[in-house]
Write an enzyme that holds these catalytic residues in place. Structure first.
Site, mmCIF file in Angstrom:
data_model
loop_
_atom_site.group_PDB
_atom_site.id
_atom_site.type_symbol
_atom_site.label_atom_id
_atom_site.label_comp_id
_atom_site.label_asym_id
_atom_site.label_seq_id
_atom_site.Cartn_x
_atom_site.Cartn_y
_atom_site.Cartn_z
ATOM 1 N N VAL A 11 39.503 -50.444 58.450
ATOM 2 C CA VAL A 11 38.425 -50.261 59.233
ATOM 3 C C VAL A 11 37.572 -51.122 58.904
ATOM 4 O O VAL A 11 37.458 -52.057 59.962
ATOM 5 C CB VAL A 11 37.404 -49.364 58.366
ATOM 6 C CG1 VAL A 11 36.233 -48.630 58.945
ATOM 7 C CG2 VAL A 11 38.067 -47.669 58.602
ATOM 8 N N ASP A 30 35.688 -59.374 50.245
ATOM 9 C CA ASP A 30 36.125 -58.526 48.949
ATOM 10 C C ASP A 30 36.590 -58.623 48.267
ATOM 11 O O ASP A 30 37.015 -60.079 47.912
ATOM 12 C CB ASP A 30 38.196 -58.620 50.609
ATOM 13 C CG ASP A 30 38.646 -56.796 49.755
ATOM 14 O OD1 ASP A 30 38.385 -55.642 50.534
ATOM 15 O OD2 ASP A 30 38.674 -57.458 48.763
ATOM 16 N N THR A 120 34.471 -43.312 54.892
ATOM 17 C CA THR A 120 33.938 -41.840 55.339
ATOM 18 C C THR A 120 33.690 -41.051 53.432
ATOM 19 O O THR A 120 34.522 -40.888 53.174
ATOM 20 C CB THR A 120 35.351 -41.381 55.551
ATOM 21 O OG1 THR A 120 36.305 -41.618 56.696
ATOM 22 C CG2 THR A 120 34.740 -39.517 55.950
ATOM 23 N N GLU A 156 33.924 -44.253 62.005
ATOM 24 C CA GLU A 156 34.871 -45.225 62.416
ATOM 25 C C GLU A 156 35.935 -43.980 62.533
ATOM 26 O O GLU A 156 36.496 -43.077 62.271
ATOM 27 C CB GLU A 156 35.837 -45.655 61.612
ATOM 28 C CG GLU A 156 36.544 -46.957 61.803
ATOM 29 C CD GLU A 156 36.714 -47.286 63.305
ATOM 30 O OE1 GLU A 156 35.015 -48.197 63.079
ATOM 31 O OE2 GLU A 156 36.509 -47.139 64.682
ATOM 32 N N ASN A 231 37.814 -34.927 62.315
ATOM 33 C CA ASN A 231 39.252 -35.337 61.763
ATOM 34 C C ASN A 231 40.006 -34.223 61.166
ATOM 35 O O ASN A 231 41.147 -34.016 61.386
ATOM 36 C CB ASN A 231 38.716 -36.667 60.155
ATOM 37 C CG ASN A 231 39.394 -37.675 60.770
ATOM 38 O OD1 ASN A 231 39.648 -37.959 62.007
ATOM 39 N ND2 ASN A 231 38.828 -38.085 59.519
ATOM 40 N N GLY A 276 56.081 -30.916 64.530
ATOM 41 C CA GLY A 276 56.720 -31.446 63.811
ATOM 42 C C GLY A 276 56.749 -32.291 62.012
ATOM 43 O O GLY A 276 56.174 -30.497 61.632
ATOM 44 N N CYS A 283 43.738 -40.371 55.568
ATOM 45 C CA CYS A 283 42.378 -39.537 56.473
ATOM 46 C C CYS A 283 43.077 -38.049 56.328
ATOM 47 O O CYS A 283 41.463 -37.556 55.697
ATOM 48 C CB CYS A 283 42.200 -40.099 57.368
ATOM 49 S SG CYS A 283 41.274 -41.381 58.087
ATOM 50 N N LYS A 286 42.673 -36.650 53.039
ATOM 51 C CA LYS A 286 41.887 -36.998 52.483
ATOM 52 C C LYS A 286 40.521 -36.298 53.449
ATOM 53 O O LYS A 286 39.533 -35.168 52.011
ATOM 54 C CB LYS A 286 40.978 -37.992 51.794
ATOM 55 C CG LYS A 286 40.293 -38.420 51.275
ATOM 56 C CD LYS A 286 40.139 -40.808 51.097
ATOM 57 C CE LYS A 286 39.666 -40.608 52.441
ATOM 58 N NZ LYS A 286 38.370 -41.487 52.491
HETATM 59 C C1 UDX Z 1 43.347 -40.533 61.880
HETATM 60 C C2 UDX Z 1 42.142 -40.093 63.443
HETATM 61 O O1 UDX Z 1 42.924 -39.975 64.032
HETATM 62 C C3 UDX Z 1 40.708 -41.591 64.120
HETATM 63 O O2 UDX Z 1 40.161 -41.081 64.597
HETATM 64 C C4 UDX Z 1 40.712 -41.392 62.078
HETATM 65 O O3 UDX Z 1 39.600 -42.712 62.354
HETATM 66 C C5 UDX Z 1 41.284 -42.207 60.748
HETATM 67 O O4 UDX Z 1 42.610 -40.602 61.179
HETATM 68 P P1 UDX Z 1 45.246 -41.996 61.711
HETATM 69 O O5 UDX Z 1 45.198 -41.531 60.692
HETATM 70 O O6 UDX Z 1 45.595 -44.020 61.486
HETATM 71 O O7 UDX Z 1 43.749 -41.474 62.226
HETATM 72 O O8 UDX Z 1 46.474 -41.432 62.751
HETATM 73 P P2 UDX Z 1 47.024 -40.570 64.065
HETATM 74 O O9 UDX Z 1 47.490 -41.419 65.020
HETATM 75 O O10 UDX Z 1 45.662 -39.824 63.895
HETATM 76 O O11 UDX Z 1 47.451 -39.845 63.056
HETATM 77 C C6 UDX Z 1 47.993 -38.750 62.245
HETATM 78 C C7 UDX Z 1 48.590 -38.364 61.380
HETATM 79 O O12 UDX Z 1 49.482 -37.290 62.325
HETATM 80 C C8 UDX Z 1 50.145 -39.347 61.404
HETATM 81 O O13 UDX Z 1 50.872 -38.983 60.731
HETATM 82 C C9 UDX Z 1 50.537 -38.611 62.670
HETATM 83 O O14 UDX Z 1 52.368 -38.622 62.530
HETATM 84 C C10 UDX Z 1 50.262 -37.030 62.802
HETATM 85 N N1 UDX Z 1 50.228 -36.352 64.114
HETATM 86 C C11 UDX Z 1 49.662 -36.772 64.817
HETATM 87 C C12 UDX Z 1 51.163 -35.227 64.203
HETATM 88 O O15 UDX Z 1 51.520 -35.307 63.607
HETATM 89 N N2 UDX Z 1 50.986 -34.862 65.834
HETATM 90 C C13 UDX Z 1 50.195 -35.473 66.294
HETATM 91 O O16 UDX Z 1 50.701 -34.543 67.438
HETATM 92 C C14 UDX Z 1 49.797 -36.018 66.420
#
Ligand code: UDX
Length: 477
Positions: A11, A30, A120, A156, A231, A276, A283, A286
């Protein structure tokens, strides 16, 4: 504007780089000296597409330091983007947040600054951060902080792997504060994004049809809750489709078609309906845990969010159940795992389903071979003690394996030489735990094709000699 960013994780680094690219003067702080040295050398500590390129474009405006005194004193906007890892009871550990707030109060030397929570944080943290900043300012300077600080929340929404375009071409920007000066400063800061007036980098072209980006300007608590609610909603969309996927498997329906069929209803939307293995990463797990924990402080239960979490845990267990049903005995088997990162285009292994599955298989006496296109180094350093065999190629994973699990849908896994790979395996079984492979092609290549949410099938050819390895044979007696 003079901007300070505390914390150079996904972030902080993305925010700092984007703001510097847009013309602000940004200093990132940092406490991790190694990380800062790397960043000063123009390298990135994380794998994020185009981050190094954008850092290079922003070069003159972007500095890195371990010293608050070089970043905080004359900053107008100070972002706190430190980690808030989960503690054992589900609530986030706020030690780094509190250290950052105190560091700001101690080092700030100007007339006015906006302190922005970008991490967050639990609802209500904005006020807490404000009081820590003021308290430490007063201790250090021996005078009242008065109106010197305004606190804001600016959640974010970036996704790892597409962090830069999610930030530059955002769906919306949310800012929350009870102080009008903070809202005004953040509006000025984000103006180029809101109006889309900047020249997009060649490697990150502006998506077609993107207009002005909406700004949600609200109070502190609402902005904080927006982040959790967003989220949690995405997480439950994924768990919903996984629950339907389980039923699809029972009734012989194709979950991919079902997802498309419901997603094209504009009220539902097609995104985040890929069934799947479920979610991993830093995120969703948590934040859903924190939401449930916050609600319980107010005597509320959150049954929908709790169920989404439950389903997500179950998906990982279902992989093991599937293999058990197919192979009958797991002890002594060799299982290959393709993909370790929690999703493609990142090397992040936090709460990665693949890692948990590897651990479960090892506990059951399997030999586990793994491969990932980019996360191998991180895997070796973070999970070197797991006792799995790290392979440099998919070929190596397949040799003498009893089954293969696709745990992360890296695009390059779709177009492998599946016919050749099948011939290397002890039994050509693939469990496509992400619904990402070409089922018909794999079946034609001689695979027995399994999923945890959808249509399965086999080639009709005998699966290569599906014999138990010698070590496990004793168990049959
Ligand atoms: C997420 C939120 O999307 C983002 O807005 C927030 O700021 C941080 O958390 P991120 O964790 O980077 O982002 O990835 P994301 O693309 O959301 O995927 C999260 C998880 O869900 C992954 O393990 C992904 O494989 C899974 N996922 C996502 C699915 O299993 N199916 C889907 O359709 C979409």
């Amino acid at each position: 504007m003079n901007v300070c960013i505390i914390g150079t994780g996904y972030v902080g680094l993305t925010t700092g780089t984007c703001l510097a690219f847009l013309g602000h003067k940004v200093t990132c702080v940092d406490s991790d000296e190694k990380k800062i040295a790397l960043l000063q050398a123009g390298q990135t500590p994380i794998y994020e597409p185009f981050l190094a390129e954008l850092m290079a474009e922003a070069n003159g405006n972007l500095r890195f330091t371990t010293d608050y005194a070089e970043a905080v004193p004359d900053a107008r906007v100070i972002f706190i983007a430190v980690g808030t890892p989960p503690s054992p009871n589900g609530s986030p550990d706020l030690r780094y947040l509190s250290a950052a707030a105190r560091g700001i109060g101690e080092h700030f030397d100007g007339d006015f600054a906006v302190v922005v929570n970008k991490s967050t944080v639990p609802i209500g943290s904005g006020n807490w951060v404000g009081s820590l900043v003021r308290e430490s300012y007063e201790q250090q300077h021996g005078c009242k902080a008065g109106q010197r600080f305004a606190v804001a929340s600016n959640p974010e929404f970036l996704r790892e792997g597409t962090a830069l375009s999610d930030s530059l071409f955002a769906d919306r920007v949310v800012v929350g504060s009870d102080d009008a000066r903070a809202l005004e400063a953040l509006y000025t800061l984000y103006r180029p994004i809101l109006d889309q007036t900047f020249n997009a980098p060649t490697f990150l072209p502006r998506p077609e049809g993107i207009g002005a980006v909406p700004l949600i300007s609200t109070d502190l608590a609402s902005a904080e809750l927006i982040k959790y609610a967003a989220n949690a909603f995405l997480a439950l969309k994924i768990s919903f489709i996984n629950e339907i996927g389980h039923l699809a498997e029972k009734v012989g329906a194709d979950i991919v078609q079902v997802a498309k069929g419901i997603g094209l209803d504009a009220r539902i939307g097609t995104r985040f309906l890929q069934a799947g293995l479920g979610w991993g990463g830093s995120c969703f797990g948590k934040d859903t845990a924190a939401l449930v924990a916050t609600a319980s402080e107010y005597g509320l239960s959150m049954p929908i969010v709790a169920a989404a979490r439950e389903i997500n845990f179950r998906q990982r267990e279902r992989v093991i159940e599937k293999l058990l049903a197919e192979l009958k005995i797991l002890k002594g088997r060799t299982i290959g795992i393709l993909g370790l990162a929690f999703k493609p285009n990142t090397d992040d292994l936090r709460d990665a389903p693949a890692v948990e599955i590897a651990r479960k298989l090892i506990q059951r006496g399997c030999k586990v071979k793994v491969h990932d296109p980019v996360a191998m180094d991180r895997f070796r350093s973070e999970h070197g003690d797991l006792g799995v065999i790290c392979c440099d190629s998919v070929d190596q994973v397949c040799v003498d394996s009893d089954a293969l699990i696709l745990a992360t849908e890296w695009p390059q896994y779709r177009d492998l030489h599946w016919e050749q790979l099948a011939s290397k395996m002890r039994s050509a079984i693939v469990l496509d735990a992400r619904n990402a492979l070409d089922r018909d092609r794999l079946i034609r290549s001689g695979f027995r094709f399994l999923t945890i949410a959808g249509l399965e099938g086999s080639s009709g050819l005998p699966v290569a000699e599906n014999v138990l390895p010698v070590e496990a044979a004793g168990l049959l007696v």
